[in-house]
Design an enzyme around this catalytic site. Sequence first.
Site, mmCIF file in Angstrom:
data_model
loop_
_atom_site.group_PDB
_atom_site.id
_atom_site.type_symbol
_atom_site.label_atom_id
_atom_site.label_comp_id
_atom_site.label_asym_id
_atom_site.label_seq_id
_atom_site.Cartn_x
_atom_site.Cartn_y
_atom_site.Cartn_z
ATOM 1 N N LYS A 1 7.165 5.290 -3.743
ATOM 2 C CA LYS A 1 5.966 5.843 -3.524
ATOM 3 C C LYS A 1 5.953 7.005 -2.769
ATOM 4 O O LYS A 1 5.271 7.933 -3.011
ATOM 5 C CB LYS A 1 4.958 4.798 -2.780
ATOM 6 C CG LYS A 1 4.512 3.533 -3.511
ATOM 7 C CD LYS A 1 3.667 4.083 -5.002
ATOM 8 C CE LYS A 1 2.242 4.498 -4.507
ATOM 9 N NZ LYS A 1 1.343 4.870 -5.670
ATOM 10 N N THR B 1 0.358 4.806 -0.550
ATOM 11 C CA THR B 1 0.001 3.903 0.570
ATOM 12 C C THR B 1 0.441 4.010 1.881
ATOM 13 O O THR B 1 1.120 4.894 2.409
ATOM 14 C CB THR B 1 1.213 2.758 -0.122
ATOM 15 O OG1 THR B 1 1.068 1.474 0.754
ATOM 16 C CG2 THR B 1 2.576 3.218 -0.288
ATOM 17 N N ASP B 2 -0.062 3.136 2.757
ATOM 18 C CA ASP B 2 0.303 3.352 4.213
ATOM 19 C C ASP B 2 2.059 2.977 4.427
ATOM 20 O O ASP B 2 2.459 3.307 5.380
ATOM 21 C CB ASP B 2 -0.554 2.495 5.188
ATOM 22 C CG ASP B 2 -0.499 0.961 4.825
ATOM 23 O OD1 ASP B 2 0.186 0.676 4.049
ATOM 24 O OD2 ASP B 2 -1.077 0.128 5.752
ATOM 25 N N GLU B 3 2.602 2.258 3.485
ATOM 26 C CA GLU B 3 3.848 1.667 3.668
ATOM 27 C C GLU B 3 4.787 2.922 3.767
ATOM 28 O O GLU B 3 6.086 2.864 4.166
ATOM 29 C CB GLU B 3 4.293 1.010 2.365
ATOM 30 C CG GLU B 3 3.615 -0.481 2.386
ATOM 31 C CD GLU B 3 4.150 -1.515 1.766
ATOM 32 O OE1 GLU B 3 5.085 -1.474 1.514
ATOM 33 O OE2 GLU B 3 3.334 -2.487 1.572
ATOM 34 N N TYR C 1 10.162 -0.002 -2.806
ATOM 35 C CA TYR C 1 8.926 0.146 -3.203
ATOM 36 C C TYR C 1 8.448 1.407 -2.470
ATOM 37 O O TYR C 1 7.699 2.323 -3.252
ATOM 38 C CB TYR C 1 8.172 -1.110 -3.276
ATOM 39 C CG TYR C 1 6.463 -0.463 -2.908
ATOM 40 C CD1 TYR C 1 6.018 -0.336 -4.338
ATOM 41 C CD2 TYR C 1 5.797 -0.673 -1.878
ATOM 42 C CE1 TYR C 1 4.610 0.167 -4.061
ATOM 43 C CE2 TYR C 1 4.318 -0.269 -1.751
ATOM 44 C CZ TYR C 1 3.826 -0.068 -2.870
ATOM 45 O OH TYR C 1 2.436 0.333 -2.928
#
Length: 344
Positions: free
Chosen positions: A161, A129-131, A157
């Site tokens: 990831k 994810t870009d997060e 989260y």
Amino acid sequence: MHILLTGGAGFIGSNFVHFVLRNRPQCTLTNLDSLTYSGNLENLTAAENNPRYRFVKGDICDDALVAKLIEDCDAIVHMAAESHVDRSILDSKPFVISNVIGTQTLLDAARKAKGGAWLKKGRFVYVSTDEVYGSLPLEDKSALFTEETPLQTNSPYSASKAGGDMLARAYHHTFHMDVVTTRCSNNFGPYQFPEKVIPLFVTNLIEGKQVPLYGDGKNVRDWLHVDDHCEAVLTALEKGKAGEVYNVGGNNERSNLELTHSILKIMGFGPEMIRPVADRPGHDRRYAIDASKIKRELGWTPTRSAWPHALEDTIRWYKDNAQWWQRVKSGAYRAYYEQQYSKR
Ligand code: NAD
Ligand code: DAU
């Protein structure tokens, strides 16, 4: 090609099953999913009798099951995860278990499969994810996440990831596993669990309820239609270079306030339907992706995310499929929603 897909009963996973069955007649899929609160076999009704598809209920942390399933597959597309930031703030343990231990279990089973022979020809796609990049400032509109941006996670989260993402990298580096990683921005489309902002706001409005907007509403997300993400994952699987990371995004930045006003306008409501609520703790300010690498090197380009048409189509899907989300909202989601908003 036979793909072992993890998390295929969730939002992106179920769209990926339909996308592959529609677009790759030579591909078969096994979908391994433990059916957590967000896994829903109703998303897959149209696929369930397709001879090219099978569902296996099980956990990605189950060593024996995972080892058995990997024996038969040519590639693993790993999407199973705990995916909601707010839930990770309430309780981070399931995130570490599924997103870190689950990823490690899959990688290690792939390393050992067929006595080490799978490692030489199988491909592992990790859907990150870009997060993992953290947050960009609002002030500098030219700043974008590239594949070289250092990982700087801010929520449990995104930290979990990033744990999976770094393990995937390590298995390439140490064991020469053929790993390709994608890091995508926010998705929207059918079958998204109505805890995420777009389906939550749309379904609340259909129910005549207000929409809870966090903080000042200025946080920015880069929106991509789920089918464009599915195509990017498939492109990474088919054409990606081993050991590489590919950012995926739509160049479609919207503040939450802009997004909310677009939804209100399309659905014929006024600003009185906005309920300002306390901000998400640690709320990342802005995500914005530089997706030029996957466009330049692999020829991927988004074709289904044009705004506002793609948003209008998505809203129409939730209006036309009220039974789907009404069943979801009346189940396990209810308790979470009440816990989340009772104190605000
Ligand atoms: P989702 O919550 O809708 O689906 C997750 C699926 O994984 C569910 O079907 C769930 O049952 C399954 N699952 C969870 N833990 C499992 C376990 N231990 N064993 C087996 N199955 C398990 O999530 P989503 O939005 O579809 O996201 C899918 C993936 O894409 C995630 O890895 C997420 O980090 C990533 N991602 C999501 C977005 C987005 O905007 N939604 C953007 C970029 C990346
Ligand atoms: O960027 C990719 C990520 O996008 C994925 O990795 C995650 O799995 C996915 O959940 C999503 O994370 P976000 O936290 O950005 O998505 P969410 O829909 O929860 O929130 C989007 C924005 O809307 C965010 O700035 C918070 C805000 N929001 C969210 C909810 C649920 C609200 O203002 N009110 C809400 O009720």
